[in-house]
Design a protein around this motif. Structure first.
Motif, short mmCIF file in Angstrom:
data_model
loop_
_atom_site.label_atom_id
_atom_site.label_comp_id
_atom_site.label_asym_id
_atom_site.label_seq_id
_atom_site.Cartn_x
_atom_site.Cartn_y
_atom_site.Cartn_z
N THR A 104 0.84 -1.18 0.01
CA THR A 104 -0.04 -0.11 0.13
C THR A 104 1.04 0.99 0.00
N TYR A 105 0.61 2.10 -0.72
CA TYR A 105 1.48 3.63 -1.18
C TYR A 105 0.43 4.47 -0.70
N TYR A 106 1.01 5.67 0.21
CA TYR A 106 0.10 6.69 0.58
C TYR A 106 1.16 7.92 -0.03
N TYR A 107 0.28 8.66 -1.12
CA TYR A 107 1.13 9.59 -1.59
C TYR A 107 0.51 10.90 -1.21
N TYR A 108 1.46 11.77 -0.53
CA TYR A 108 0.65 12.84 -0.10
C TYR A 108 1.42 14.25 -1.05
N GLN A 109 0.46 14.87 -1.38
CA GLN A 109 0.86 16.14 -1.80
C GLN A 109 0.40 17.59 -1.31
N TRP A 110 1.06 18.75 -1.43
CA TRP A 110 0.65 19.84 -0.79
C TRP A 110 1.40 20.92 -1.35
N ARG A 111 0.80 22.22 -1.27
CA ARG A 111 1.46 23.27 -1.96
C ARG A 111 2.24 24.07 -0.69
N ASP A 112 3.54 24.45 -1.23
CA ASP A 112 4.12 25.26 -0.26
C ASP A 112 4.74 26.60 -1.08
N GLY A 113 3.93 27.62 -1.11
CA GLY A 113 4.28 28.84 -1.74
C GLY A 113 3.93 28.25 -3.14
N ASP A 114 4.81 28.78 -4.23
CA ASP A 114 4.65 28.19 -5.53
C ASP A 114 5.00 26.86 -6.03
N ARG A 115 5.58 26.02 -5.04
CA ARG A 115 6.23 24.89 -5.22
C ARG A 115 4.96 23.82 -4.78
N ILE A 116 5.14 22.80 -5.47
CA ILE A 116 4.41 21.45 -5.02
C ILE A 116 5.24 20.52 -4.22
N GLU A 117 4.90 20.32 -3.24
CA GLU A 117 5.68 19.16 -2.27
C GLU A 117 5.04 17.90 -2.41
N SER A 118 5.79 16.90 -2.37
CA SER A 118 5.14 15.46 -2.10
C SER A 118 6.01 14.56 -1.19
N LYS A 119 5.33 13.69 -0.79
CA LYS A 119 6.03 12.52 -0.13
C LYS A 119 5.27 11.33 -0.15
N THR A 120 5.97 9.95 -0.39
CA THR A 120 5.24 8.65 -0.55
C THR A 120 5.93 7.83 0.65
N VAL A 121 4.88 7.31 1.21
CA VAL A 121 4.90 6.23 2.19
C VAL A 121 4.44 4.98 1.92
N GLN A 122 5.33 4.05 2.05
CA GLN A 122 4.68 2.50 1.61
C GLN A 122 4.40 1.70 2.81
N ARG A 123 3.58 0.69 3.00
CA ARG A 123 3.52 -0.02 3.83
C ARG A 123 2.97 -1.65 3.24
N LYS A 124 3.85 -2.50 3.38
CA LYS A 124 3.84 -3.65 2.96
C LYS A 124 3.33 -4.85 3.93
N ASN A 125 2.11 -5.56 3.08
CA ASN A 125 1.48 -6.52 4.03
C ASN A 125 0.95 -5.77 5.46
N GLY A 126 0.65 -4.79 5.28
CA GLY A 126 -0.09 -4.24 6.53
C GLY A 126 1.03 -3.72 7.64
N SER A 127 2.11 -3.86 7.26
CA SER A 127 3.22 -3.12 8.36
C SER A 127 3.75 -1.85 7.80
#
Length: 124
Positions: free
Chosen positions: A100-123
């Motif tokens: 499972t991948y959680y993709y986070y995106q947000w705006r910081d001024g004029d830039r778009i920031e992102s972070k991806t977090v993964q969880r394998k088999n429920g952990s």
């Protein structure tokens, strides 16, 4: 010196606010006007792009928090965002090959920031 009758006239179909903005620019020097024109071209392209993306999302059923229109896990109100990710970030959750991948995106001024977090088999 150029003749005033050769001076360009603003488009007649502009609303009052746009006409007033152009009137305030008439006495700027050529370099300023070229820089403003370049900015306005970029702004027009960005506006068209944003409109096209909005139309595409409406057609495909996607939303800002799920830009691909994929069906994924719902994020409940108690979801905890990772460190460094603001609560206003949009979240897209996808499962690919039991990960499972959680993709986070947000705006910081004029830039778009992102972070991806993964969880394998429920952990994490």
């Amino acid at each position: 010196m150029t003749n005033d009758r050769d001076r360009p006239t603003p488009p007649s179909d502009l609303d009052r606010d746009a006409g007033e903005a152009l009137a305030r620019l008439e006495d700027r020097d050529a370099d300023d006007l070229r820089a403003i024109a370049a900015y306005l071209e970029d702004l027009a392209a960005w506006t068209e792009s944003a409109t096209d993306e909005s139309d595409e999302r409406a057609a495909t059923g996607s939303t800002p928090s799920n830009p691909d229109g994929d069906v994924g896990e719902d994020i409940d109100d108690g979801h905890e965002y990772p460190e460094g990710v603001p609560d206003r970030a949009t979240v897209t959750v996808k499962e690919i090959a039991d990960t499972t991948y959680y993709y986070y995106q947000w705006r910081d001024g004029d830039r778009i920031e992102s972070k991806t977090v993964q969880r394998k088999n429920g952990s994490w």
